[in-house]
Design a protein around this motif. Structure first.
Motif, short mmCIF file in Angstrom:
data_model
loop_
_atom_site.label_atom_id
_atom_site.label_comp_id
_atom_site.label_asym_id
_atom_site.label_seq_id
_atom_site.Cartn_x
_atom_site.Cartn_y
_atom_site.Cartn_z
N SER A 99 0.75 -1.44 0.04
CA SER A 99 0.10 0.01 -0.10
C SER A 99 0.81 1.40 0.10
CB SER A 99 -0.98 -0.24 1.22
OG SER A 99 -1.72 1.27 1.36
N SER A 100 1.76 1.44 0.96
CA SER A 100 2.78 2.32 0.88
C SER A 100 3.31 2.75 -0.32
CB SER A 100 3.50 2.20 2.10
OG SER A 100 3.20 2.16 3.37
N LEU A 101 3.97 1.56 -1.09
CA LEU A 101 4.51 1.58 -2.23
C LEU A 101 3.79 2.23 -3.53
CD1 LEU A 101 6.82 -1.43 -2.52
CD2 LEU A 101 7.66 1.04 -2.73
N ALA A 102 2.66 1.61 -3.38
CA ALA A 102 1.22 2.14 -4.50
C ALA A 102 1.14 3.56 -4.14
CB ALA A 102 0.30 1.31 -4.38
N VAL A 103 0.93 4.33 -3.11
CA VAL A 103 0.61 5.61 -2.95
C VAL A 103 1.85 6.36 -3.06
CG1 VAL A 103 0.18 7.27 -1.08
CG2 VAL A 103 -1.16 5.13 -1.23
N ALA A 104 3.04 5.99 -2.55
CA ALA A 104 4.31 6.74 -2.76
C ALA A 104 4.35 6.96 -4.65
CB ALA A 104 5.40 6.31 -2.32
N LEU A 105 4.37 5.89 -5.21
CA LEU A 105 4.76 5.88 -6.61
C LEU A 105 3.53 6.13 -7.42
CD1 LEU A 105 7.25 2.92 -6.60
CD2 LEU A 105 7.88 5.20 -6.30
N LEU A 164 3.21 14.39 12.73
CA LEU A 164 4.48 13.96 11.93
C LEU A 164 4.48 13.90 10.42
CD1 LEU A 164 7.10 12.78 12.46
CD2 LEU A 164 6.16 10.45 12.57
N GLY A 165 3.24 13.61 10.02
CA GLY A 165 3.05 13.51 8.32
C GLY A 165 2.93 14.92 7.87
N SER A 166 2.55 15.69 8.69
CA SER A 166 2.65 17.31 8.15
C SER A 166 4.15 17.83 8.34
CB SER A 166 1.57 18.23 9.31
OG SER A 166 1.78 19.44 8.70
N PHE A 167 4.69 17.26 9.21
CA PHE A 167 6.20 17.77 9.38
C PHE A 167 6.89 17.28 8.03
CE2 PHE A 167 10.42 16.71 10.76
CZ PHE A 167 10.91 17.90 10.73
N LEU A 168 6.82 16.03 7.82
CA LEU A 168 7.52 15.14 6.88
C LEU A 168 7.14 15.68 5.67
CD1 LEU A 168 7.79 11.80 8.28
CD2 LEU A 168 9.59 13.47 8.13
N GLY A 169 5.84 15.99 5.53
CA GLY A 169 5.33 16.55 3.97
C GLY A 169 5.95 17.81 3.58
N GLY A 170 6.15 18.65 4.33
CA GLY A 170 6.76 19.96 4.22
C GLY A 170 8.20 19.90 3.94
N LEU A 171 8.86 18.77 4.59
CA LEU A 171 10.14 18.56 4.68
C LEU A 171 10.80 17.86 3.42
CD1 LEU A 171 12.89 19.29 6.38
CD2 LEU A 171 12.59 16.88 7.38
N ILE A 172 10.04 16.75 2.94
CA ILE A 172 10.49 15.99 1.98
C ILE A 172 9.56 15.64 0.83
CG2 ILE A 172 12.38 14.85 3.56
CD1 ILE A 172 10.43 12.41 3.76
N GLY A 173 8.27 16.03 1.10
CA GLY A 173 7.25 15.96 0.14
C GLY A 173 6.23 14.67 0.56
N TRP A 174 5.14 14.62 0.29
CA TRP A 174 4.21 13.70 0.56
C TRP A 174 4.40 12.17 0.05
CZ3 TRP A 174 1.23 10.55 -2.67
CH2 TRP A 174 0.81 11.25 -3.99
N ARG A 175 5.02 12.18 -1.05
CA ARG A 175 5.34 10.97 -1.83
C ARG A 175 6.60 10.36 -0.68
NH1 ARG A 175 3.53 9.56 -6.78
NH2 ARG A 175 2.52 11.61 -7.81
N ASP A 176 7.57 11.10 -0.58
CA ASP A 176 8.49 10.63 0.24
C ASP A 176 8.14 10.14 1.77
OD1 ASP A 176 10.37 10.19 -1.61
OD2 ASP A 176 11.33 12.23 -1.29
N THR A 177 7.28 10.80 2.13
CA THR A 177 6.46 10.80 3.52
C THR A 177 6.05 9.19 3.53
OG1 THR A 177 5.98 12.82 3.76
CG2 THR A 177 4.84 11.16 5.30
N PHE A 178 5.09 8.95 2.47
CA PHE A 178 4.55 7.56 2.52
C PHE A 178 5.72 6.43 2.26
CE2 PHE A 178 0.48 9.67 1.68
CZ PHE A 178 -0.23 9.12 2.26
N LEU A 179 6.74 7.03 1.59
CA LEU A 179 7.84 6.10 1.20
C LEU A 179 8.70 5.60 2.45
CD1 LEU A 179 8.58 4.59 -1.38
CD2 LEU A 179 10.57 6.55 -1.72
N VAL A 180 8.70 6.40 3.48
CA VAL A 180 9.39 6.23 4.64
C VAL A 180 8.93 5.00 5.54
CG1 VAL A 180 9.75 7.03 6.91
CG2 VAL A 180 10.22 8.78 5.03
N THR A 181 7.55 4.78 5.36
CA THR A 181 7.01 3.67 6.20
C THR A 181 7.05 2.53 5.53
OG1 THR A 181 4.92 3.83 4.62
CG2 THR A 181 4.96 5.16 6.60
N VAL A 182 7.79 2.43 4.29
CA VAL A 182 8.12 1.03 3.75
C VAL A 182 9.25 0.31 4.34
CG1 VAL A 182 8.88 -0.01 1.47
CG2 VAL A 182 7.27 1.77 1.26
#
Length: 345
Positions: A99-105, A164-182
């Protein structure tokens, strides 16, 4: 060391030591699941902008995961009824990673919704087992502690997920935020392989059996209280730090209390009861968020507080003496087998 348990769903490990490493790794998985479920809340704007959809359409990412969680909680356990519960947990963890991979990519909004459907499957499937599994892992004296540790992952996710999602989204973007969970999900999968014991399936679960539990008046009242409490929690739009602290202090222990109560009321039917509970929770979250939003737009912020207060008050009730419970067909005494093997160098 290799351990195999072929026991009932109740805490039948007796005097054996509780495998706390197994409970801890499952607690990590609950944190990941709950965090990923609500992660899009703080990322709707960049998701909508990047995929060229409105923020309202982007909000469907949350609705889709809830819908699939309901469906899986009702039918997932029945579909996987004959499979070892360790294998089922590993399966849901793999679905989480996918799921995380599908959303991030995701190249478009449709693929993103598919990814969110996958996390809904993982949420509904795992949470329907979230009381049955601790009941099989923990000794009778440690069951309440095991449930509390497992639900601790939920508490941390609710507190940390959105900010945490908001912080990471502003720092690395929403795609990489989801990718972090992989990689974290992969680490959880490996940990589960190493420490979670085999738990062969012991009962057949179906949607009809889940609904049949509501014929028990005590259980039905408890489920109604669960629903009202969830609706009350999710209908409230909290606006001050002091209210948030009080709200969090009193609401966080509620899932622990529900699951411990359920393990006591229907100890032999925890997979069926867990599936019904998860379906109820997901429906309560979706319905209450919709009702709270409509009231907020129509009457102002105070109306959501009033609705939440009334619903939470309705979930409380006077405790009645428990009547002796007759064992169900699935819970009648029957020969049990228990074997363990230890491999030493």
């Amino acid at each position: 060391m290799a351990i195999e348990l072929t026991l009932d769903e109740t805490a039948l490990t007796g005097g054996a030591a509780t495998p706390w490493a197994a409970v801890s790794c499952l607690s990590l998985f609950t944190f990941l699941l709950m965090g990923l479920e609500f992660l899009p809340v703080s990322l709707l704007t960049p998701i909508a902008r990047d995929l060229s959809v409105s923020e309202g359409q982007a909000g469907m990412a949350i609705t889709v995961s809830g819908a699939f969680a309901v469906a899986t909680s009702l039918f997932g356990s029945a579909f996987l009824a004959t499979i070892d519960r360790k294998t089922v947990v590993l399966l849901y963890t793999a679905v989480f990673v996918a799921s995380s991979l599908a959303v991030a990519l995701a190249p478009n909004f449709i693929v993103l919704l598919v990814g969110r459907a996958l996390v809904g499957i993982a949420i509904g499937g795992f949470w329907s087992l979230s009381t049955a599994i601790p009941a099989r892992l923990a000794s009778s004296g440690d069951l309440a502690k095991a449930i509390a540790l497992l639900q601790g992952g939920t508490a941390f996710a609710l507190v940390l997920g959105a900010p945490l999602g908001s912080f990471l989204g502003g720092l690395i973007g929403w795609r990489d935020t989801f990718l972090v969970t992989v990689p974290i999900g992969v680490a959880a999968l490996v940990w589960q392989l190493l420490v979670v014991p085999s738990m062969p399936a012991t009962a057949t679960v179906s949607a009809a059996k889940m609904l049949g539990l509501l014929r028990d008046r005590t259980f039905a009242i408890g489920m109604a209280a669960t629903g009202l409490a969830l609706i009350g929690q999710n209908a409230l739009a909290a606006v001050t730090a002091s209210l948030l602290v009080i709200w969090g202090f009193f609401s966080t222990p509620i899932p622990v209390a529900w699951n411990a109560w359920m393990a006591d009321i229907v100890p032999g039917e925890l997979e069926a009861a867990g599936g019904l509970q998860v379906a109820l929770i997901q429906l309560a979250i979706a319905g209450s968020a919709f009702a709270g939003g409509m009231l907020f737009d129509a009457a102002g912020w105070w109306s959501t507080f009033l609705l939440a207060a009334c619903l939470l008050a309705g979930s409380a009730g006077r405790r009645r003496p428990r009547r002796p419970r007759r064992p169900s067909r699935l819970n009648r005494p029957k020969p049990q087998t228990r074997r363990s093997s230890c491999l030493k160098e």
